[in-house]
Design an enzyme around this catalytic site. Structure first.
Site, PDB file in Angstrom:
ATOM      1  N   GLN A 134       1.436 -21.672  24.927  1.00  0.00           N
ATOM      2  CA  GLN A 134       2.771 -21.976  25.442  1.00  0.00           C
ATOM      3  C   GLN A 134       3.396 -20.749  26.088  1.00  0.00           C
ATOM      4  O   GLN A 134       3.555 -19.718  25.437  1.00  0.00           O
ATOM      5  CB  GLN A 134       3.650 -22.473  24.285  1.00  0.00           C
ATOM      6  N   GLY A 135       3.773 -20.844  27.353  1.00  0.00           N
ATOM      7  CA  GLY A 135       4.390 -19.740  28.077  1.00  0.00           C
ATOM      8  C   GLY A 135       5.882 -19.954  28.246  1.00  0.00           C
ATOM      9  O   GLY A 135       6.344 -20.331  29.332  1.00  0.00           O
ATOM     10  N   TYR A 136       6.643 -19.717  27.179  1.00  0.00           N
ATOM     11  CA  TYR A 136       8.097 -19.880  27.204  1.00  0.00           C
ATOM     12  C   TYR A 136       8.805 -18.528  27.101  1.00  0.00           C
ATOM     13  O   TYR A 136       9.410 -18.048  28.046  1.00  0.00           O
ATOM     14  CB  TYR A 136       8.547 -20.785  26.047  1.00  0.00           C
ATOM     15  N   SER A 169       1.160 -17.399  21.002  1.00  0.00           N
ATOM     16  CA  SER A 169       0.065 -17.675  20.064  1.00  0.00           C
ATOM     17  C   SER A 169      -1.138 -18.236  20.809  1.00  0.00           C
ATOM     18  O   SER A 169      -0.984 -19.010  21.762  1.00  0.00           O
ATOM     19  CB  SER A 169       0.527 -18.683  19.006  1.00  0.00           C
ATOM     20  N   GLU A 251       8.239 -30.772  18.307  1.00  0.00           N
ATOM     21  CA  GLU A 251       7.851 -29.880  17.222  1.00  0.00           C
ATOM     22  C   GLU A 251       8.285 -30.399  15.860  1.00  0.00           C
ATOM     23  O   GLU A 251       7.823 -29.926  14.837  1.00  0.00           O
ATOM     24  CB  GLU A 251       8.436 -28.486  17.453  1.00  0.00           C
ATOM     25  N   SER A 376      16.085 -18.098  16.861  1.00  0.00           N
ATOM     26  CA  SER A 376      16.723 -17.439  15.722  1.00  0.00           C
ATOM     27  C   SER A 376      17.720 -18.373  15.040  1.00  0.00           C
ATOM     28  O   SER A 376      18.180 -19.365  15.613  1.00  0.00           O
ATOM     29  CB  SER A 376      17.446 -16.172  16.186  1.00  0.00           C
ATOM     30  N   GLU A 378      20.781 -17.856  14.456  1.00  0.00           N
ATOM     31  CA  GLU A 378      22.039 -17.881  15.190  1.00  0.00           C
ATOM     32  C   GLU A 378      22.001 -18.909  16.320  1.00  0.00           C
ATOM     33  O   GLU A 378      22.959 -19.663  16.536  1.00  0.00           O
ATOM     34  CB  GLU A 378      22.349 -16.491  15.755  1.00  0.00           C
TER      35      GLU A 378
END
Length: 396
Positions: A134-136, A169, A251, A376, A378
């Site tokens: 995954q290229g985010y 990953s 997900e 995160s 937040e």
């Protein structure tokens, strides 16, 4: 939701358990319980062969929303997806290297891709033959994904991609990467983005650099694109944000139950260590362990409640908040139950490194990132506040 297992589910469980029992042998058995978070980069060759074994057995694509047999898949009910997840975890089968393609890209192509893209990419995923990453995230666009700087410029019928992705990953093992890039430089934030499919085998145009972490492992990577060719855009040019958000919603669901089964095994091992070390007699520590058990049960019920839910914008964020903090506290408890011994490790003077980390030390160090990666805490709270509760947007 009313979530129960029937007779047909029990038969499916017996089938799954029997298949796993007869196929988890030899090198696959040696990798039992390994290759998950914290060690995703290890045993790539064996786990890739295991992926093909799963494909040949018809165990990939169980959750795809398509007719049975389409694209080589074997769609089953939600209850049977849960059964398979439970049996896979119970058997301690190797960590999957194909889960990004099966559980993230495939549902996205089924929802937003065209038929040519589905026919090209879904069958190899179902056979366990092509792996994805995954290229985010980017160095300056992690949780704030809309701030990404990777660009894609039209080149004939395709695009040329230039930029950097990080925390990727399985980038060293993947054959393909789905990349979120800016195709309209005149737009800002989430507008002007496109969802591109990029082949990883482009020497001189794509470079993968492992990121060594404080745990000593390197399962994440930096990926540099220098004019890499992308021949496929999903959902149309400029629709990248909509497609990307649809993918992130995938997900949650059955995959979270798989994760929780692994968490339960870790918690049981920490409890056993507390008994051996005698620290279970400490009333404060005992109460903390009991709290971990109760919170894990709540996470399971929440996952079952939201399983298959559509349009619940806050479900992924709530799940991330729950498991991120829970797993981080488990890593801390894994150290606390062992006392001073937790700071020591076996010394191998013949090795280059001064000492090796044991499994609990690696768990503790890895879980420090649980409340950061994948968005995160937040950011998750902001999503819940703004998209679910309708509160005013905070200043950026």
């Amino acid at each position: 939701m009313d979530f129960g297992f029937g007779h047909a589910d029990d038969q499916f469980r017996a089938e799954a358990r029997g298949w796993l029992g007869s196929h988890l042998v030899g090198p696959y058995a040696e990798w039992a319980g390994r290759g998950g978070p914290g060690s995703e980069h290890e045993g790539a060759a064996v786990r890739r062969a295991w992926e093909r074994e799963l494909g040949a057995g018809g165990w990939i694509g169980l959750g795809w929303d398509c007719p049975e047999g389409a694209y080589g898949s074997r769609p089953v009910s939600l209850t049977r997806q849960v059964v398979w997840a439970e049996e896979y975890a119970r058997a301690r089968a190797p960590g999957r290297v194909g889960h990004i393609g099966e559980n993230l890209l495939a549902p996205t192509l089924l929802a937003h891709g065209d038929e040519a893209q589905r026919r090209r990419f879904l069958p190899p995923i179902a056979r366990g033959e092509e792996l994805w990453c995954q290229g985010y995230s980017e160095p300056d666009a992690g949780s704030d994904l809309a701030a990404l700087r990777t660009v894609a410029v039209r080149d004939g019928t395709g695009y040329r991609v230039t930029g950097q992705k990080i925390w990727t990953s399985l980038a060293r093992e993947a054959d393909w990467c789905f990349v979120l890039a800016r195709t309209d430089p005149g737009e800002r934030r989430h507008r002007g983005l496109s969802f591109l499919l990029v082949a990883m085998d482009q020497p001189g145009r794509i470079e993968v650099r492992p990121i060594r972490q404080m745990s000593g492992t390197a399962e994440f990577n930096e990926v540099f694109f220098d004019g890499a060719v992308a021949g496929h855009v999903v959902g149309g040019e400029g629709a990248g944000w909509r497609v990307a958000m649809g993918l992130l919603a995938c997900e949650r669901g059955v995959s979270t139950l798989v994760q929780q089964i692994g968490f339960a095994a870790e918690l049981s091992a920490v409890l056993a260590a507390a008994v051996r070390c005698g620290t279970l007699r400490d009333p404060v520590l005992r109460e903390q362990l009991l709290s971990q058990w109760a919170e894990l049960r709540v996470m399971r019920w929440n996952a079952l409640r939201t399983l298959g839910a559509a349009g619940d914008a806050g479900a992924p964020s709530v799940a991330k908040l729950l498991w991120g903090g829970w797993h981080q506290r488990l890593g801390e408890l894994a150290m606390r139950v062992r006392g001073a011994a937790a700071a020591l490790g076996p010394v191998d003077w013949s090795a280059r490194e001064p000492y090796a980390l044991d499994a609990w030390q690696r768990l503790f160090l890895f879980t420090r990132a649980d409340t950061l990666y994948g968005g995160s805490d937040e950011i998750q709270r902001n999503i819940i506040a703004e998209r679910v509760l309708g509160l005013p947007r905070g200043e950026r």
